[in-house]
Structures are given as C-alpha cells and as structure tokens.
Design an enzyme around this catalytic site. Sequence first.
Site, mmCIF file in Angstrom:
data_model
loop_
_atom_site.group_PDB
_atom_site.id
_atom_site.type_symbol
_atom_site.label_atom_id
_atom_site.label_comp_id
_atom_site.label_asym_id
_atom_site.label_seq_id
_atom_site.Cartn_x
_atom_site.Cartn_y
_atom_site.Cartn_z
ATOM 1 N N SER A 240 0.825 -1.203 0.000
ATOM 2 C CA SER A 240 0.000 0.000 0.000
ATOM 3 C C SER A 240 0.861 1.255 0.000
ATOM 4 O O SER A 240 2.036 1.226 0.371
ATOM 5 C CB SER A 240 -0.900 0.013 1.240
ATOM 6 N N GLY A 324 -8.559 1.385 -2.836
ATOM 7 C CA GLY A 324 -9.291 1.772 -1.634
ATOM 8 C C GLY A 324 -8.858 3.150 -1.189
ATOM 9 O O GLY A 324 -9.639 4.104 -1.210
ATOM 10 N N ARG A 362 -2.463 5.700 12.215
ATOM 11 C CA ARG A 362 -1.394 5.562 11.232
ATOM 12 C C ARG A 362 -0.081 6.225 11.654
ATOM 13 O O ARG A 362 0.998 5.653 11.413
ATOM 14 C CB ARG A 362 -1.838 6.096 9.866
ATOM 15 N N CYS A 393 -3.474 8.070 26.353
ATOM 16 C CA CYS A 393 -2.391 7.972 27.322
ATOM 17 C C CYS A 393 -1.188 7.232 26.729
ATOM 18 O O CYS A 393 -0.819 6.136 27.170
ATOM 19 C CB CYS A 393 -2.888 7.267 28.595
#
Length: 465
Positions: A240, A324, A362, A393
Amino acid sequence: MITEPHSTAAAEGEAPGDDPSGPIPLRLLPDTARVSEQGHLHLGGCDLVDLAAEFGTPLFVYDEAHLRARCREAVGAFDGGVAYAAKAFLCAAMARLAISEGMDIDVASGGELQTVLRAFDGDAAAADSDVAQRVVLHGNNKSVAELAMARDSGVGRIVVDSTAELDRLDELHRADGAVPRVLLRVTPGVRAETHEYISTGQADSKFGFGIGQGVAVAAVERAAEMSSIELVGLHCHIGSQVFRVESLARALDVVAEFAAPLFGDAGPAAGSLEELSIGGGLGVAYVESEQAPTITEWGAALRERWRSLSERYGFEARLVAEPGRAVAAAAAVTLYTVGSIKEVPGVRTYVAVDGGYGDNPRPMLYGSDYTAFMPARAGEPRPDRVRIVGKHCESGDVIVRSAPMPAGLAPGDLVATPVTGAYGYSMGAPYNRIGRPAVVFVDGGDAQLVIRRETVDDMLALDVL
C-alpha cells in the site's frame, strides 16, 4: 510559541510540492473545497465550522461528490473491472455509494462481508442485481465460518491465500456441493517502496503463495484438479501507499511469466485464466511535498503493460484492480478542537486535541505524516510549526509531528487534518474508552450523519459481568 523545522523538500524523483507555510493547498482537500469570504473552509456546500458545532468533534467529514468522482474514475480506468477495497473505509452508506457508481467491493473479513450485504437489506433493486456477486472475499486466514458465509451468500470471487484454505473449501464442498469461483493469491517477490508493515509482495510475507519458492506452481496445479472450486484467475498485491506505478507494472511482468506455462494450452490450468487482479496500493499525497499518480494514470499504465504481456503470452484475461485509499483518502478531513497548548521552552509547542490515536493510528503504526490547517482561517498563511497530539495515554499519540498553523492558535480553536478518509475510522479503536468519532457525508449543502459517535454506553454494553 516555539516552532519546529518542517522540510519543504520533495522526495527524490518527485515534483516540488506546495509551500507548507502558505495556506492549505486545495489539491490536498476534497474536490468541492472552497474558502468563503469569511475565510471558512466549505466542503459539499457546508461550512466546517458549522458542522463542528452541530455534530461535535472529533468528526470525519466526507465529500460525497469526491467519493463518487473517484469511483467513476476507477471504473473508467479499468473498464469496469474494479472493486472498492472496503478496508480503507466501510459503512453501509459507503457500500451503497460504491455499488451505485459501478464498483464491486473487496472485503477482508466476515464482518466486512456482512456490512456490505446488510447495507442492501430490504432493497429490492439491489436484490435483483445480486449484490453478493459483486463482492470479492480476501483474508490470509479465513475461518470455515467465513468461507461458509461467502459460499452461502454467493460472493463473486474468493481469493484463496493458503493450502489450508483449499482444504477448508474441499470440506465445505463435501457437505453441500457448492462450487465457488476463486482466484489464487500469489506473491511475486516484488518489494514495494513503502513501510514494511504495508509491503506484501515480497517473498517473506504472510500473504499468498510464493512464486519464487515453487509454492504457487503447486497451488495452481492442485486448484486446477479440484472439483470443489472453479479456478478463474490469479491475484497479487505488492503493498500500500505505492507511488511508483512501475513497481506495480513489474509485478505484472512476474505474474505473467509465471502464468504462461500453467494457464497455456498445454498447462495444468489451461483455459482457466479469466482475470488477473493487480490488487490496489496506489499512493496518495498526504503532505505538501508529495505528488502521486492519479487513478487514471495508474490504470492507463497497468492496462497498457497488461495489453503488451497478453499479446506476448496469448492471454485473453481481463485486468482488474482493487483501489481503496485512492478512492477514499482525500475525500475526508478530520475536525478536532484544541484543548490545551503546552510550550516546552527551546524545544517545541504541543497542541493537544480531543482525538488522536483512536481515530487515526497511522502515525503511531507507520510514522505517517500529515499536514493541518484551521477551518475558520483556511485562506491564511501557516507560518508557525506545532506538534499536534491526541488525548490518549501514550507518548506516541502524535497526529502531526510538525503541523503548519496560522499565528495565534488558542484553546477552543478548531483544527483539521486533510486526507484522512482512508484507514482512520476503519483502524480506529476506543482506547482509554474514548469512542470513535461520528462520520458525516456532505453534498449540495446538506450534511448526513452516516455513523453516529461511539459512546461509553456502547462499550459498557459489551460487559457481561
């Protein structure tokens, strides 16, 4: 406010990008983006500031016209042989949109399959067209239950990823005699120039049958002999966020050379190569310095390469693809509200917002970079550099490492990150029991809530003790 350096250099071989200190460039925004006289950014005819007030933040805002345009572009680029890769972003509304624009849908689990099928419950027109036939099922470890669901619903293709999966399909066939149409996923040994976690075409991969190791040959020979499946082609996917179309074209070269003796007149799978899927993986520009090929350019290059290979080897198979990210990524922006600003003298300024890892993992997973802007001041230069962080956190909960911002950012202001329509909501999680954001589609001045905000009550409903 302490600012930090931000590289303006484009990657080697790429055209120079926009000035990251200037206003947010329109090319990183959805198609209908415009800046009003008041300086507010509008998408689909809706003011982002008004949307934040109505729906709250964090909030994903998708430009429906942009989504439809990219679907139509993909259909045209591959002459109709194209499936939307649902893992990028999926909900009932997105499934209906993709199907309505002529795309098939690629799903990677039973959950994604159920989402697509249920999106059309009660739709007589969809039932007449048999939506399941337009679904392609992927997955490197499909369970018996997932395979049974796919067969029972009549999906158009199952992409077989392992010998264990062939065994499972054999078992299911003995029970009911159904014969699904399948592609075999092969790994061509072509490494994409991308993060190792999203590189899948190399030999050392959890996906598919390796061509270089002889495993793929054995898989084709076995599949061709099986009465429990109908072998109709091959599938490959090298990874990707790939910017170089030539890398994808090289994969076609490898797969074509591999397929020629197997699917030729004297091969064990003679006559069964109806289609070759090149998968997806086309990259998109996330920041000012990046440039990426369009879907049209990607499709034209691959179709031309496949035409040449087909002439050389005598193939009549059609080339299909599964974009996509290229469809969904640039269609959306994510809106956040600034909660606090912390200046570390001589180091940097941290700007904490009300989202983060839970809606965009990401940056933590891949070190992915993003840019940012203020929707209420979209036409202004962005001379300051701050680090936008989330409220989860984790020290690694960073959304934008070096975000360009107009001067004078303050708590309560609205900030946005563009190009967040892919792998944000779909990979998000309610870490720290912070629910995922709502999602709205905007078009023609109207905003439609397509996914409501996840609440603590939703999470508590799963507790049984």
